[in-house]
Motif scaffolding. Structure first.
Motif, short mmCIF file in Angstrom:
data_model
loop_
_atom_site.label_atom_id
_atom_site.label_comp_id
_atom_site.label_asym_id
_atom_site.label_seq_id
_atom_site.Cartn_x
_atom_site.Cartn_y
_atom_site.Cartn_z
N GLU A 166 20.20 63.59 21.83
CA GLU A 166 19.57 62.84 20.76
C GLU A 166 18.06 62.75 20.93
OE1 GLU A 166 21.17 62.04 18.21
OE2 GLU A 166 23.14 62.53 18.98
N ARG A 167 17.62 62.71 22.18
CA ARG A 167 16.21 62.41 22.36
C ARG A 167 15.31 63.63 22.41
NH1 ARG A 167 14.97 58.25 26.78
NH2 ARG A 167 16.22 56.61 25.86
N VAL B 82 34.59 63.19 26.28
CA VAL B 82 34.91 62.49 25.02
C VAL B 82 33.69 62.33 24.11
CG1 VAL B 82 34.64 60.14 25.95
CG2 VAL B 82 36.13 60.53 24.03
N HIS B 83 32.52 62.18 24.69
CA HIS B 83 31.33 62.04 23.85
C HIS B 83 30.51 63.33 23.81
CE1 HIS B 83 32.01 57.82 23.20
NE2 HIS B 83 32.20 57.65 24.49
N ILE C 184 32.72 52.63 34.90
CA ILE C 184 32.80 53.66 33.84
C ILE C 184 32.80 53.00 32.46
CG2 ILE C 184 34.37 55.34 32.78
CD1 ILE C 184 34.99 56.35 35.60
N VAL C 185 33.63 51.95 32.33
CA VAL C 185 33.72 51.31 31.01
C VAL C 185 32.41 50.61 30.67
CG1 VAL C 185 34.92 49.57 29.65
CG2 VAL C 185 36.22 51.07 31.16
N LEU C 186 31.85 49.89 31.65
CA LEU C 186 30.67 49.08 31.33
C LEU C 186 29.38 49.90 31.21
CD1 LEU C 186 31.06 45.78 33.38
CD2 LEU C 186 31.41 46.16 30.96
N LEU D 136 30.42 55.02 29.87
CA LEU D 136 30.84 55.40 28.51
C LEU D 136 29.75 55.11 27.48
CD1 LEU D 136 34.62 54.47 28.60
CD2 LEU D 136 33.64 56.73 28.35
N PRO D 137 29.11 53.91 27.50
CA PRO D 137 28.03 53.74 26.52
C PRO D 137 26.87 54.71 26.73
CG PRO D 137 28.18 51.82 27.97
CD PRO D 137 29.38 52.66 28.23
N ALA E 167 27.86 57.91 25.33
CA ALA E 167 27.85 57.82 23.87
C ALA E 167 26.43 57.99 23.33
CB ALA E 167 28.40 56.48 23.43
N ARG E 168 25.45 57.50 24.08
CA ARG E 168 24.07 57.64 23.61
C ARG E 168 23.57 59.07 23.69
NH1 ARG E 168 20.13 53.22 24.75
NH2 ARG E 168 21.11 51.43 23.79
N PHE F 19 20.06 51.69 30.04
CA PHE F 19 20.66 52.93 29.54
C PHE F 19 19.59 53.99 29.23
CE2 PHE F 19 24.34 50.20 27.73
CZ PHE F 19 24.82 50.03 29.01
N TRP G 189 38.28 63.32 30.57
CA TRP G 189 38.18 62.54 29.32
C TRP G 189 36.81 61.85 29.24
CZ3 TRP G 189 41.86 61.92 25.38
CH2 TRP G 189 41.51 60.99 24.41
#
Lengths: 648, 595
Positions: free
Chosen positions: B474-475, B102-103, B459-461, B464-465, B468-469, B351, B98
């Motif tokens: 994206e870059r 997920v992202h 993982i949460v802190l 995941l972000p 998401a990036r 990040f 997951w």
């Protein structure tokens, strides 16, 4: 923590608790000024609510492990369905679990089909979404006010600390984390919360009254159009009333059997509730009183580490209030032309507005006249029965304490609202503040019905039929025919912005709009008009540098009729339109009629009207680009200059 | 002399002698073949026969699995799977998957690597040739490839993609589908590794540790070969454990053949053949018997094409993409110069990069501790926990692989396109942490709970972000540019038009006729004539420019020749990087020569 039996231990415990409270009060209200508090909320708000959620998760796990809930059977026991599940009588299971669950799901679907799932409450939802966006990407709890998509990455900048508590944006960010980012995640969260909320209502009524009360309470909620509006919006009000019920249940179970795990659950539920809506911090009162009551009843002071940490978890809330009190615009006093936020002088006017809301019969208000009238009769009936000391209104002692405590706070909340300058409940934007009170109404009505049905058994069926008829004949057609947001141009502008930007998802446009948050939360570069007007030269420079694929503005265009109605009609929109037309050469791309008085326009900026003397030149650039695309700058500072000249 | 035992021993010894003889002959022939093969022969051999080397490997592996080999994973790993451990395993695999998926934004991440791999895969699918099509031209009613070359990249990943094309028909999305599936297989393999070492909690910890790494998540949704490489590396580790647990001839063969596949998955993975041979030897010592299976013997000739490719491209300067004044591909100077970049990547706490600070910090400490544990725990590992032994053998080579990458002239790991090379090293970091946790858990069981909580919170802190990036997706301006060109060509350009573009491989892959911009006037005239004759509807020109402080100018001089000779209509333009611009023009007509 072990039982505290000796006087020394009790004194030590109380001392630490007092110390914790003292530190929290000092840190929360005296240690920092508003700007520092704002930075602290931005930096540590997420961590605070995250820690609280981790505590909640572990407490829930412990609660289940303590109670040996390992299978559905035990879950049934937790739900108070022991005899039903143990008997394994299929019919009984269906009656007490299957049908209610199906009923709640169907009603939730009905609620969501009755209204369009879209932004509804002015700017609230966008600000909450903006906060959740920053939480998701940056783990900070500011509401993003500016965003530039450069080099493929959305860089979020210039966030402000929002006045709204952080639990709702935190849940949104968690949903972003777990399911991917969506600008309308609030709608998803509320869609998920709707069956939970209705299910909790059903369970409470069923647990303390009877199964008819369970069905009744769900139906009564659906008769209120306001509930459907809130459930299909992206605002935090549904979470608030859900958390009230969660906190109520946790408090009840603690009163029933005061174990440490239950105490932690109660405290955490209360803390999360306090971080859901501003005024929900009031629910600390019944929780605190319950704690004191148990200590008195047990003749022993018992506490957990969570209790000692509880005041510290409220520090972020206190910082937010400092920030809010320091910034007059947060109180929106100019909206009502008031000098103060709270005053007894508002009571008279607000009470009339409240009466108009609760007892409106023309369909303009998202109220349920049926519920309001039933509430009045139920209240009178209950008073009579209580005075006669009837046993029909009696529920178990712990439940009575909890209901009275939480009911009193709901009542206190509406009383405070009556002294607030923005407490006109018949204004669609403020109506949702009545939801906790409506919850009180709902439970009072079902309690009275239970009392009534004890003497007349057919009363339950009759009540269900009447409520269903009201739902079919009044509520559903009203919801279908009336657009409660029809006067809100802010909401319309945001929806329009979101819609038009869907066509540019693959591109990288810059949008100038007021309000502009919907564009940022949709992952587009957006600039506030006032910023743009001050920095036309920068916009001109970036247009020449082709930094963004397109440059758009979105604004209201008052019609001729609006101009004829007088100088004040859509004054702000007129000024803004004139400013846009003075600053830019515009090409209209799309228009949409909002009302007879105004249109909304989406236009492309073809040029910026500035003189050559005002133009900014970058002065240096890229000397060459390698095969892999790596630029060799003529000046090391050129990229910094490029970023510096963004319209911020 | 005639008793059956002695006779069997003699036969066995005779067979072993035969096997050693075969091994020697194959080794000599292979090395000699590699030595004498010239570049032209090597290229042609790889192009035409390369596919079959891998195909044969899979056939041999299939035969080994099909015959009497008893992998019996159920007995080996899963026999103790009760409801609780099955639940924990299932949950951890689900949670890990997951977090990683997920992202996921499936699409190309590294241009041109992934287009080249996709092109090789397409040619393997259509012609069974290891070949990249650089350009196609129209021929008769269809098109024909005109500029082709054999790529420097090993072709196992294109082979897998080609196999999926074979089954389902050609589709642009198959490279991503392959990686998505490999990602799931990888998670399961990692779980089995951890499970074999420390039970279900070990499996769960290892899966969750890997899921803290955004780099893995971003490789799962890309079209590169790094994920396959790291998957095969872990499969090799698993087979090593499997082999050491109960050494046998067939298990040895299987291990060596998967090692061959590993060598065909990335250039530097040939390094790992050494520890594989060490494990094979250890298995012989453990079983007190030399197996030397036919699988192992066949592995030598199967490696021939891979060795040829290594020889071919290691001697070719162009293949090392030497730039910025670099004179050699590897050197100690680069190593020391690139160390800060590597530290910057591994220990980045914001990040900015797709790293996992948790894996880096705890992993580096645990790596040293785990190596020291080898002294005291060797015996226990040898008899009870083979993964410990495998770790101790492989650890040095994992580190060596990282050293090789960092000593490369372009080995700055904090560069977006290079950081993927660090993926295998995270394997040793994760294993080190598991080994230390298992050691501590023997004295302090609560370490499992603490580990799960720490990983979960991390993982949460952080993870995941960062996922998401989607830093890679994206870059990468080049990826966004290619996607934009694809969109434009889909909506505004007829697909039988001619495209003038510096990067022709993506166009060729999509079946578009394209040509590079290095064109002189006569060529331009003949191109325009092709359009006027109606053979193609139009010509489009893709130009890349940069802002020089006054205006946008073209990256290369070639574009100026085109501007001087052609009348161009601007169709669209977009910037994918500050101060850089990409424009698409339609060629209207040829301009008269100015006197």
């Amino acid at each position: 923590m072990a039982f505290l039996l000796s006087v020394t231990e009790i004194v030590l415990f109380v001392y630490i608790l007092a110390l914790s409270a003292g530190i929290a009060i000092y840190l929360g209200f005296f240690a920092f000024d508003a700007s520092t508090a704002s930075r602290m909320v931005g930096s540590y708000g997420y961590v605070s609510i995250f820690l609280l959620s981790v505590c909640a998760f572990f407490s829930l796990c412990k609660l289940f492990i303590d109670n040996k809930v390992r299978c559905f059977k035990s879950l049934g026991q937790r739900l108070g369905l022991t005899e039903i599940i143990v008997s394994e009588h299929r019919k009984s299971v269906l009656k007490h679990l299957g049908y209610p669950a199906l009923f709640v799901v169907l009603i939730s679907l009905l609620v969501h089909w009755s209204q369009p799932n879209e932004l509804k409450i002015m700017l609230d939802e966008c600000v909450l979404a903006a906060t959740s966006m920053e939480m998701h990407y940056e783990r900070q709890s500011n509401a993003v006010m500016q965003g530039f998509k450069l080099d493929g990455v959305m860089s979020l900048g210039h966030g402000i600390v929002d006045k709204r508590p952080l639990f709702f944006p935190f849940l949104l960010s968690l949903l972003h984390d777990l399911t991917g980012y969506r600008h309308d995640q609030g709608l998803v969260l509320n869609a998920l919360l709707t069956p939970i909320f209705l299910g909790l209502n059903f369970w409470i009524a069923y647990r303390f009254l009877n199964i008819f009360a369970g069905y009744m309470v769900v139906l009564l909620w659906v008769t209120v159009p306001l509930f459907s509006i809130v459930a299909t919006s992206g605002s935090f009000d549904l979470l608030n009333i859900t958390m009230i019920l969660v906190s109520l249940i946790a408090t009840y179970y603690y009163l029933q059997s005061p174990t440490y795990t239950r105490m932690n659950c109660m405290l955490i539920a209360c803390l999360l509730l306090a971080q859901t809506r501003y005024e929900s911090v009031l629910f600390i009162i019944p929780v605190g009183l319950s704690l004191l009551y148990v200590w008195w009843r047990e003749r022993s002071i018992r506490g957990t580490k969570m209790l000692l940490a509880t005041p510290l978890f409220l520090v972020v809330y206190a910082w937010q209030r400092i920030v809010m009190n320091n910034e007059p615009s947060y109180w929106q006093l100019e909206d009502t032309q008031s000098a103060v936020a709270f005053s007894f002088g508002f009571i008279d006017k607000n009470l009339r507005h409240a009466f108009d809301f609760f007892f409106s019969i023309n369909g303009d208000q998202p109220n349920s006249i049926f519920l309001s009238l039933m509430f009045v009769f139920a209240l009178l009936y209950l008073v009579v029965r209580i005075l006669r000391r009837s046993s029909a209104v009696v529920v178990e002692r712990e439940a009575t304490i909890v209901f009275v405590g939480y009911g009193a706070v709901c009542l206190l909340g509406i009383c405070i609202l009556m002294t607030y300058h923005w407490g006109q409940l018949d204004d669609i934007v403020a109506s949702r503040l009545a939801l906790p009170f409506i919850m009180l109404q709902v439970f009072v009505v079902v309690l009275a019905l239970r009392a009534l049905s004890s003497s007349c058994n057919q009363m339950n069926y009759a009540a269900l039929v009447v409520v269903s008829l009201y739902l079919c004949i009044f509520t559903r057609p009203t919801l279908a025919s009336i657009d409660y947001q029809r006067f809100s141009t802010t909401q319309a502008q945001q929806m329009f912005l979101v819609d038009v930007l869907k066509d540019y998802e693959q591109e990288n446009p810059m949008v100038i709009a007021q309000p502009h948050l919907a564009a940022i939360t949709s992952n587009h570069t957006a600039v506030f008009p006032q910023v743009a007007f001050k920095q036309l030269a920068r916009i001109d420079l970036h247009m020449r540098l082709k930094s963004f694929s397109d440059y758009f503005v979105v604004y209201l265009v008052p019609t001729q009729l609006a101009y004829e109605l007088g100088d004040e009609t859509f004054l702000e929109a007129r000024e803004l339109k004139a400013s846009y037309e003075t600053a830019f050469e515009l090409e209209t791309m799309q228009e949409s009629k909002l009302s007879e008085l105004c249109y909304i326009r989406f236009a492309r900026i073809k040029g910026v009207k500035i003189t050559d003397a005002d133009r900014i030149e970058l002065g240096s650039g890229i000397a060459e680009v390698s095969v892999t695309g790596r630029p060799k700058y003529t000046d090391d500072e050129v990229l910094s200059a490029f970023l510096k000249f963004l319209p911020r | 002399m005639n008793d059956p035992e002695t006779r069997r021993k003699n036969e066995s010894w005779g067979m072993l002698k035969l096997r050693f003889l075969c091994l020697s002959v194959f080794s000599i022939l292979t090395l000699f073949g590699v030595y004498i093969s010239g570049p032209s022969f090597s290229e042609r051999l790889i192009q035409h026969v390369g596919y079959y080397f891998i195909f044969v490997t899979f056939v041999v592996i299939y035969v080994l699995l099909k015959s009497r080999i008893r992998l019996n994973f159920r007995y080996f790993f899963l026999s103790k799977l009760g409801s609780r451990s099955a639940l924990l395993g299932g949950l951890s695999i689900f949670a890990g998957a997951w977090v990683l998926y997920v992202h996921a934004d499936f699409g190309p991440k590294i241009v041109m690597d992934e287009y080249i791999l996709a092109s090789t895969a397409r040619n393997l699918h259509e012609k069974r040739e290891v070949l990249v099509t650089e350009r196609i031209v129209s021929y008769g009613e269809g098109t024909i490839a005109v500029d082709t070359f054999v790529d420097k990249r090993p072709w196992l990943y294109p082979f897998w993609v080609a196999s999926v094309h074979d089954i389902f028909g050609y589709n642009d999305w198959h490279p991503y589908l392959v990686n998505a599936v490999i990602g799931l297989l990888f998670i399961f393999t990692v779980y089995l590794l951890g499970y074999g070492f420390a039970g279900p909690r070990g499996g769960a910890v290892l899966v969750l540790l890997w899921s803290t790494l955004p780099l893995l998540a971003q490789n799962i949704c890309g079209g590169g070969m790094e994920l396959l490489n790291v998957f095969l590396l872990h499969l090799v580790l698993l087979l090593c454990v499997f082999y050491l647990k109960k050494p046998s001839s067939r298990r040895e063969g299987l291990l060596v053949l998967v090692g061959v596949l590993l060598t065909y998955s990335r250039y530097e993975s040939a390094l790992f053949f050494v520890p594989i041979l060490m494990v094979v030897g250890l298995g012989w010592i453990r079983a007190k018997q030399v197996f030397l299976s036919w699988g192992s013997i066949l592995a030598v000739p199967i490696l021939f094409a891979g060795l040829l490719q290594l020889k071919l491209y290691s001697g070719n300067e162009a293949s090392w993409e030497l730039s910025n004044g670099a004179e050699t591909a590897f050197s100690a100077d680069y190593f020391f110069a690139n160390i800060p970049n590597a530290l910057n990547f591994f220990f980045s706490y914001d990040f900015e990069f797709a790293n996992s600070l948790l894996l880096s910090v705890f992993g580096c400490v645990a790596f040293l501790v785990a190596l020291m544990l080898g002294r005291t725990e060797w015996r226990r590992y040898y008899y009870e926990r083979p993964l410990g032994v495998v770790f101790l053998i492989f650890a040095v080579f994992f580190a060596l692989q990282l050293v090789v990458v960092v000593a490369f002239h372009a080995g700055q790991l904090d560069r977006l396109f290079v950081s993927r090379y660090a993926l295998p090293f995270h394997g040793v970091l994760a294993l080190s942490i598991l080994i230390v946790i298992e050691f501590v858990a023997r004295r302090y069981v609560a370490i499992w709970r603490i580990s799960f909580s720490t990983i979960g919170i991390f993982i949460v802190l952080f993870t995941l972000p960062m996922n998401a990036r989607a830093i890679f997706t994206e870059r990468s301006f080049a990826v966004r540019e290619q996607q934009w060109l694809e969109r434009i060509s889909g909506r505004a350009i007829r697909d039988d038009s001619i495209i003038i573009d510096r990067f022709t491989i993506p166009w060729a892959l999509r079946g578009w006729v394209s040509i590079g911009p290095k064109l002189e006037r006569p060529q331009l005239i003949s191109l325009v004539n092709v359009v006027s004759e109606g053979r193609h509807p139009a010509i489009y020109f893709v130009e890349r420019l940069h802002y020089d402080g006054v205006e946008f100018v073209s990256h290369t001089e070639n574009a100026n020749i085109l501007h001087a000779n052609l009348k161009l209509d601007l169709i669209d333009e977009q910037s994918f990087r500050p101060l850089q611009l990409t424009r698409v023009y339609q060629v209207v007509q040829i301009l008269p020569v100015l006197e």
